[in-house]
Structures are given as structure tokens and as C-alpha cells.
Scaffold this motif. Sequence first.
Motif, mmCIF file in Angstrom:
data_model
loop_
_atom_site.group_PDB
_atom_site.id
_atom_site.type_symbol
_atom_site.label_atom_id
_atom_site.label_comp_id
_atom_site.label_asym_id
_atom_site.label_seq_id
_atom_site.Cartn_x
_atom_site.Cartn_y
_atom_site.Cartn_z
ATOM 1 N N CYS A 1 0.844 -1.200 0.000
ATOM 2 C CA CYS A 1 0.000 0.000 0.000
ATOM 3 C C CYS A 1 0.879 1.249 0.000
ATOM 4 N N ALA A 2 1.941 1.223 0.798
ATOM 5 C CA ALA A 2 2.861 2.363 0.867
ATOM 6 C C ALA A 2 3.561 2.576 -0.479
ATOM 7 N N LEU A 3 4.026 1.500 -1.107
ATOM 8 C CA LEU A 3 4.694 1.622 -2.400
ATOM 9 C C LEU A 3 3.707 2.085 -3.468
ATOM 10 N N GLY A 4 2.507 1.556 -3.441
ATOM 11 C CA GLY A 4 1.476 1.984 -4.384
ATOM 12 C C GLY A 4 1.165 3.458 -4.248
ATOM 13 N N GLU A 5 1.096 3.927 -2.994
ATOM 14 C CA GLU A 5 0.826 5.344 -2.743
ATOM 15 C C GLU A 5 1.984 6.205 -3.264
ATOM 16 N N GLU A 6 3.200 5.743 -3.013
ATOM 17 C CA GLU A 6 4.396 6.459 -3.487
ATOM 18 C C GLU A 6 4.399 6.550 -5.018
ATOM 19 N N LEU A 7 4.025 5.458 -5.678
ATOM 20 C CA LEU A 7 4.020 5.406 -7.146
ATOM 21 C C LEU A 7 2.702 5.892 -7.752
ATOM 22 N N LYS A 8 1.725 6.185 -6.886
ATOM 23 C CA LYS A 8 0.397 6.669 -7.326
ATOM 24 C C LYS A 8 -0.260 5.693 -8.308
ATOM 25 N N LEU A 9 -0.260 4.404 -7.926
ATOM 26 C CA LEU A 9 -0.830 3.371 -8.788
ATOM 27 C C LEU A 9 -2.013 2.712 -8.085
ATOM 28 N N PRO A 10 -3.234 2.994 -8.555
ATOM 29 C CA PRO A 10 -4.416 2.376 -7.940
ATOM 30 C C PRO A 10 -4.445 0.863 -8.164
#
Length: 190
Positions: free
Chosen positions: A150-159
Motif C-alpha cells: 500500500c505504501a509503495l502503491g501510494e508512493e508510485l500513485k498506482l491504484p
Amino acid sequence: MFQLGKSIVSEEIIENDFVCNLNACKGACCIDGDAGAPLEEEETEIMVDIYSKVKPYLRPEGVAVIEDQGAFVKGEDGEWETPLIEGSECAYVIFDEKNIAKCGIEEAYNNGDIDWKKPVSCHLYPIRIREYTELTAVNYHKWHICDPACALGEELKLPIYKFVKEALIRKFGESWYKELEEVAEEHLKS
């Protein structure tokens, strides 16, 4: 929730970001839990058909469980799933040199030994599918072991829905996914 064809989709797959971070979680979703990976009815036959080609990739303890219980089992909920080693890790789990859990089925696929990537439930994760009489529910499965994802997804802005695009197309088709993209665009505007 919103409806796409014969499916009900949770807004959470649009609103939440996610990118697997195997270096952080070590593939814990394949080794933790109390049930195997869910299998669709038609996947059970595939599991039997590919076993001889997947077997060389598997660990001895995985092979022992599969040869004792079968390529798939009926879970406590009455649904088909992969067998587990000692009630924990998936029998198809292998480990790389960094001790990260990987899928033996996917390794066989990546090496061209089989033409089926892995069970669609694994490919879709963190999305979970639930079939009902008239509709299919498409939900986000939150699990603390995926906090790094979730943290990496948020960093990369990937839903989530973009992270699992290939799997969603595999499950529901191109036109369904295009409609999902349109709904997501509208949802994020509001």
C-alpha cells in the motif's frame, strides 16, 4: 459499490493504491493464512494437467502434500483451493535466493514449460472475487501484511485496478476493463 455488467465492484479498488513490494513482505500472502489460494471450477482440471510440468519446480514438502492430497482440495468453505503445507504455506510455493516466496506454477510459466500463468485469484490479489447467483463481487482484500504494498502503491500513485489490470482483463475481458477505467475516471473527478 458500482455495477459493471454482471459484477458489483468496490470503489476501494479505485481509491486505494497498491504495488506488491516483495522485498518488504517476502511473499507472505503465499505462506500465511489458513486457506489455500481459491480456485475456479475450470482451474481444477488445469491444476491436474500441469502438475507433471510444475513438479520439478516445487519443493519436496510441496510435492509430498500434492501427491498425498491432490493438486487441489476442497476448503472448509466448500470451495476449491490449493493444498497447504502443514496448514500454512501454499504447496506450490518456492523460495528464491533472497528467501522470497514465489509461485512454482508461475516459474514454470515464465520458463515456457506451461502456458497458464497461475490461478486467477493469485493473479488478481489484492482483489478477491466472490461469485453469487446473479452477480460477481469484486472487492479489495485488506491484509496487514500488504502494508508495504500500500505504501509503495501510494508512493508510485498506482491504484489497485491498474496494478492488477492484466488479471482483471484475464478474468472479465477488455471491454469490461475499459468500462472500469471510465468509471474510475468519473469517480475520481467527483
